[in-house]
Design an enzyme around this catalytic site. Structure first.
Site, PDB file in Angstrom:
ATOM      1  N   ASN A 230       0.951  -1.145  -0.091  1.00 45.62           N
ATOM      2  CA  ASN A 230       0.051   0.140  -0.113  1.00 45.62           C
ATOM      3  C   ASN A 230       0.797   1.081   0.019  1.00 45.62           C
ATOM      4  OD1 ASN A 230      -2.982  -0.776  -0.237  1.00 45.62           O
ATOM      5  ND2 ASN A 230      -2.861  -0.824   2.235  1.00 45.62           N
ATOM      6  N   HIS A 235      -3.401   3.177  -1.893  1.00 49.21           N
ATOM      7  CA  HIS A 235      -4.635   2.374  -1.259  1.00 49.21           C
ATOM      8  C   HIS A 235      -5.401   1.633  -2.625  1.00 49.21           C
ATOM      9  CE1 HIS A 235      -3.828   2.698   3.049  1.00 49.21           C
ATOM     10  NE2 HIS A 235      -3.335   3.913   2.793  1.00 49.21           N
ATOM     11  N   ASP A 239      -6.340  -1.912  -2.755  1.00 48.75           N
ATOM     12  CA  ASP A 239      -7.579  -2.498  -3.263  1.00 48.75           C
ATOM     13  C   ASP A 239      -7.835  -3.522  -4.390  1.00 48.75           C
ATOM     14  OD1 ASP A 239      -8.541  -1.063  -0.849  1.00 48.75           O
ATOM     15  OD2 ASP A 239      -9.600   0.567  -1.758  1.00 48.75           O
ATOM     16  N   GLU A 266      -5.942  -7.654   5.239  1.00 49.07           N
ATOM     17  CA  GLU A 266      -5.446  -8.458   4.270  1.00 49.07           C
ATOM     18  C   GLU A 266      -5.413  -9.866   4.766  1.00 49.07           C
ATOM     19  OE1 GLU A 266      -1.734  -7.220   6.739  1.00 49.07           O
ATOM     20  OE2 GLU A 266      -3.681  -6.105   6.101  1.00 49.07           O
TER      21      GLU A 266
END
Length: 359
Positions: A230, A235, A239, A266
């Protein structure tokens, strides 16, 4: 003056071939109405002749100088004529004289009343007038007649329609409820089962396997170095990575009784009923290999490479002396050791020993 409406009679005749379609808000105006109103000074003979010419007429509306006076049904009219001296008393006299003997309580309805409300009003009448025709006021000094049988048939059609609508609505609600339940059980990002569904299913299968005395396996997976992924790519990319990994994992468990869920940020978890440690290890190997084969570049790990999984596996035969939390703790401990031993590996935990089986 005798008034008969030929169009209405034609309409009644036509309804034999095509049943009118009514809806919940249909009014009595939409029914086949009979216009037969006369001044009460007309002779009974004239009324009888009109009835003979028009066998569908259910009755006659009587007016006094254009004002509503009452109604005589066809049945009551001929009933009184057929009595001893009936012809002598009423045939050549004004129909008003017969009305004094043949009149009954008259239900007069506005033409704007719904068929449903009209049927309810009819059914609340006294039994001796239950099947008497109804009078409908179309406008000032303009009255029509409805045969009760016709009204009740229309009401039955509307009732059937209402029942079908309610059944359709019930089915739609059932579908909507199932969809809401499904949505409530899904993780919005990955479309896997969410943590709530995971907890429910684990509890359900725990007790089922307790009754059947069969093993229940749990696989916990964690994307390696995901925080640094990330930080490196952002981000939104994170995703996208989670979604891709989730769908790969979902296709890695194929039995209808297996459940793949998003366990945490995660972390992912697979519940495998009727699965021993060796079987769970084989599934875990396949999941780890599938994710690595995605070849998702990961420049934030040490050393740089591709996205991988660390996997912990546990399996046990549930009993009343243990709980689902024991199985979670065992799989979580195996996952911790997989990370501790270098990540990108599967570690299996059994009740006796921890076995590192690297795939």
């Amino acid at each position: 003056m005798l008034s008969l409406s030929t169009p209405d009679l034609s309409r009644a005749s036509f309804s034999r071939f095509r049943t009118p379609t009514f809806h919940l808000e249909s009014t009595v105006r939409e029914l086949s109405l009979y216009q037969f109103q006369v001044e009460s000074h007309r002779l009974g003979k004239e009324i009888a002749e009109a009835f003979d010419r028009n066998p569908l007429l259910p009755g006659v509306v009587l007016l006094d100088n254009g004002q509503f006076e009452g109604m005589i049904s066809r049945r009551r009219f001929f009933e009184h004529l057929s009595r001893p001296y009936g012809l002598e008393l009423f045939f050549k006299r004004p129909v008003k004289s017969l009305y004094r003997f043949a009149h009954s309580d008259v239900l007069c309805l506005p033409s704007s009343m719904t068929i449903v409300m009209a049927a309810q009003a009819v059914l609340h009448r006294s039994p001796h007038v239950l099947y008497e025709p109804l009078v409908v006021e179309m406008a000032a000094n303009d009255y029509r007649l409805i045969d009760v049988h016709q009204l009740l048939l229309a009401h039955a059609q509307i009732h059937q329609l209402a029942t079908e609508l309610l059944n359709n609505l019930y089915q739609q609600l059932e579908t909507a409820n199932r969809e809401l339940q499904r949505q409530a059980s899904l993780d919005g990002l990955t479309q896997l089962a969410n943590r709530r569904k995971f907890d429910e299913y684990l509890q359900q299968e725990w007790w089922r396997m307790t009754r059947e005395r069969q093993p229940l396996a749990l696989i916990l997976c964690d994307i390696d170095w995901f925080k640094s992924y990330n930080d490196t790519y952002g981000h939104q990319a994170g995703d996208c990575c989670l979604q891709t990994v989730a769908q790969t994992l979902r296709h890695g468990v194929r039995r209808s009784t297996d459940l793949m869920a998003r366990y945490g940020g995660e972390e992912f978890a697979a519940i495998l009923p009727n699965t021993d440690l060796d079987g769970a290890f084989a599934v875990a190997q396949q999941l780890r290999s599938r994710v690595k084969a995605l070849d998702i570049t990961h420049g934030g790990c040490v050393p740089p490479g591709v996205v991988t999984l660390s996997v912990g596996v546990a399996s046990q035969v549930p009993s009343s002396a243990s709980s689902p939390q024991d199985l979670i703790a065992a799989a979580d401990g195996a996952l911790y050791r997989a990370k501790e031993r270098g990540r990108d590996r599967v570690v299996v935990c059994d009740e006796c020993d921890d076995l590192a089986r690297d795939a």
